[in-house]
Write an enzyme that holds these catalytic residues in place. Structure first.
Site, PDB file in Angstrom:
ATOM      1  CB  SER A  10      10.295   0.671  -0.773  1.00 40.37           C
ATOM      2  OG  SER A  10       9.977   1.381  -1.959  1.00 40.37           O
ATOM      3  CG  ASP A  23       2.417  -1.507  -2.625  1.00 32.94           C
ATOM      4  OD1 ASP A  23       3.018  -1.125  -3.657  1.00 32.94           O
ATOM      5  OD2 ASP A  23       2.968  -1.495  -1.498  1.00 32.94           O
ATOM      6  CG  HIS A  46       6.478  -1.086  -3.501  1.00 39.53           C
ATOM      7  ND1 HIS A  46       5.628  -0.458  -2.604  1.00 39.53           N
ATOM      8  CD2 HIS A  46       7.671  -0.452  -3.398  1.00 39.53           C
ATOM      9  CE1 HIS A  46       6.287   0.508  -1.976  1.00 39.53           C
ATOM     10  NE2 HIS A  46       7.521   0.529  -2.448  1.00 39.53           N
TER      11      HIS A  46
END
Length: 374
Positions: free
Chosen positions: A43, A338, A341
């Site tokens: 991610s 978040d 991340h």
């Protein structure tokens, strides 16, 4: 003089055409000399591949407020804006590198590079396998499909040129190291941490060596960053709320001790292998310990999420549901967007260091040097 005046308009038109052709030629030369960028990872690097697969909600970032800063809409990037590969592409004079699974991609777009990364992916096949993400080995297979596409459309010689000049950017491992704690907290009571780290590194280097055998020569690699200190992990140990999650810290340190030796070994065995290893752990530690130096007011709490430190992965869930989220007012104050991340601002700072940072953080080459070494 009379002849010049008489034919002046024609001369100017001719001159304009010549200059235009020269400009086009220079631009064509500029871009044909650019090295492509191929991206593998999770991610941290996924620019939207998971938009096009049937996977679990936490592995997708295709909802608001993701993408709010730069794109003004969610693109699938796990941040408020651009990710590290986006900035690296910019510094290398490349367009945004498209996700492999994006519909409508063409061979001409892929000649600048392709992003194969998938949120939730790991070096190990079993990492989040039930959630149908794209592990590193499958990303390699997708790269082989692109190579085949190049050969069919561009021929052997041009394919070899693109692949040999390209830079291969790889970031993988955090999901592998977190997975045992998320599904089986007693995993390491019966399994060796040393062996587990060797599996993760071994699977990663196998992919690197496969790319080398296909023709890749230049690699950009990140070591394990401060995964143990992201907002989502600050509450995993109920006895030490707000502290970094030490069980993962041990795995991270084992990984970071071994990866430089493994890369040097590859270099000994493959003489044309060139790499840039970025010390993400030291860079992350420095930013967390000296936030104001990097323009941050908050390095523990996330901008978007819920619960303590906004660490719960609820960013983007609909208001009124049981997983409603909070959103900060000024994301540029935050290191983390978040619970897992970093923000676009932090991503840009990391990319700048990877591109042309000091030798104590990146080496033996910088990414800038790899791109310039055509």
């Amino acid at each position: 003089m009379a002849n010049i005046e008489r034919f002046g308009p024609i001369f100017l038109l001719f001159l304009t055409i010549i200059l235009s052709i020269s400009s086009i030629s220079c631009e064509t030369i500029l871009f044909t000399k650019q090295a492509a960028l191929f991206v593998f990872g999770d991610s941290v690097f996924d620019v939207g591949n998971n938009n096009y697969i049937n996977t679990f909600r936490a592995a997708q970032a295709n909802v608001w407020p993701y993408g709010q800063t730069t794109f003004k809409f969610p693109t699938g990037r796990n941040s408020d804006g651009r990710l590290i590969p986006d900035f690296i592409a910019e510094y290398a004079w490349l367009p945004l590198i498209p996700p492999y699974l994006q519909p409508g991609n063409s061979v001409s777009q892929f000649t600048y590079g392709v992003n194969f990364a998938s949120a939730g992916a790991g070096a190990l096949v079993e990492t989040y396998k039930p959630q149908n993400v794209i592990p590193l080995g499958s990303q390699l297979n997708n790269f082989k499909n692109v190579e085949k596409m190049f050969k069919e459309k561009l021929g052997e010689a041009e394919t070899k040129r693109i692949i040999s000049r390209a830079v291969y950017l790889i970031q993988i491992g955090p999901n592998d190291y977190f997975y045992p704690f998320s599904v089986n907290v007693s995993y390491f009571q019966s399994n060796s941490k040393d062996r587990f780290v060797d599996y993760v590194i071994g699977n990663t280097t196998t992919v690197i060596e496969e790319i080398y055998k296909i023709g890749g020569r230049k690699f950009g690699i990140m070591n394990m960053g401060r995964l143990d200190c992201v907002p989502g992990l600050l509450t995993l140990d109920p006895r030490r709320i707000g502290s970094c999650f030490e069980p993962i810290t041990e795995l991270i340190k084992l990984h970071n001790i071994r990866i430089p030796n493994v890369l040097r070994d590859i270099q000994r065995r493959f003489p044309e292998f060139k790499y840039s290893l970025f010390d993400s752990y030291s860079a992350g530690t420095e930013a967390m310990e000296n936030p104001t130096k990097y323009g941050f007011k908050e390095v523990k709490k996330a901008c978007c999420g819920s619960g303590p430190f906004r660490g719960s992965s609820t960013c983007g869930y609909r208001a009124g549901t049981s997983r409603e989220f909070e959103l900060c007012e000024n994301v540029s104050d935050y290191m983390f967007f978040d619970g897992s991340h970093t923000s676009e601002k932090a991503n840009q700072q990391t990319a700048e260091l990877m591109w042309d940072g000091p030798s104590d953080l990146v080496g033996p080459f910088t990414l800038k040097t790899l791109f310039q070494n055509l």
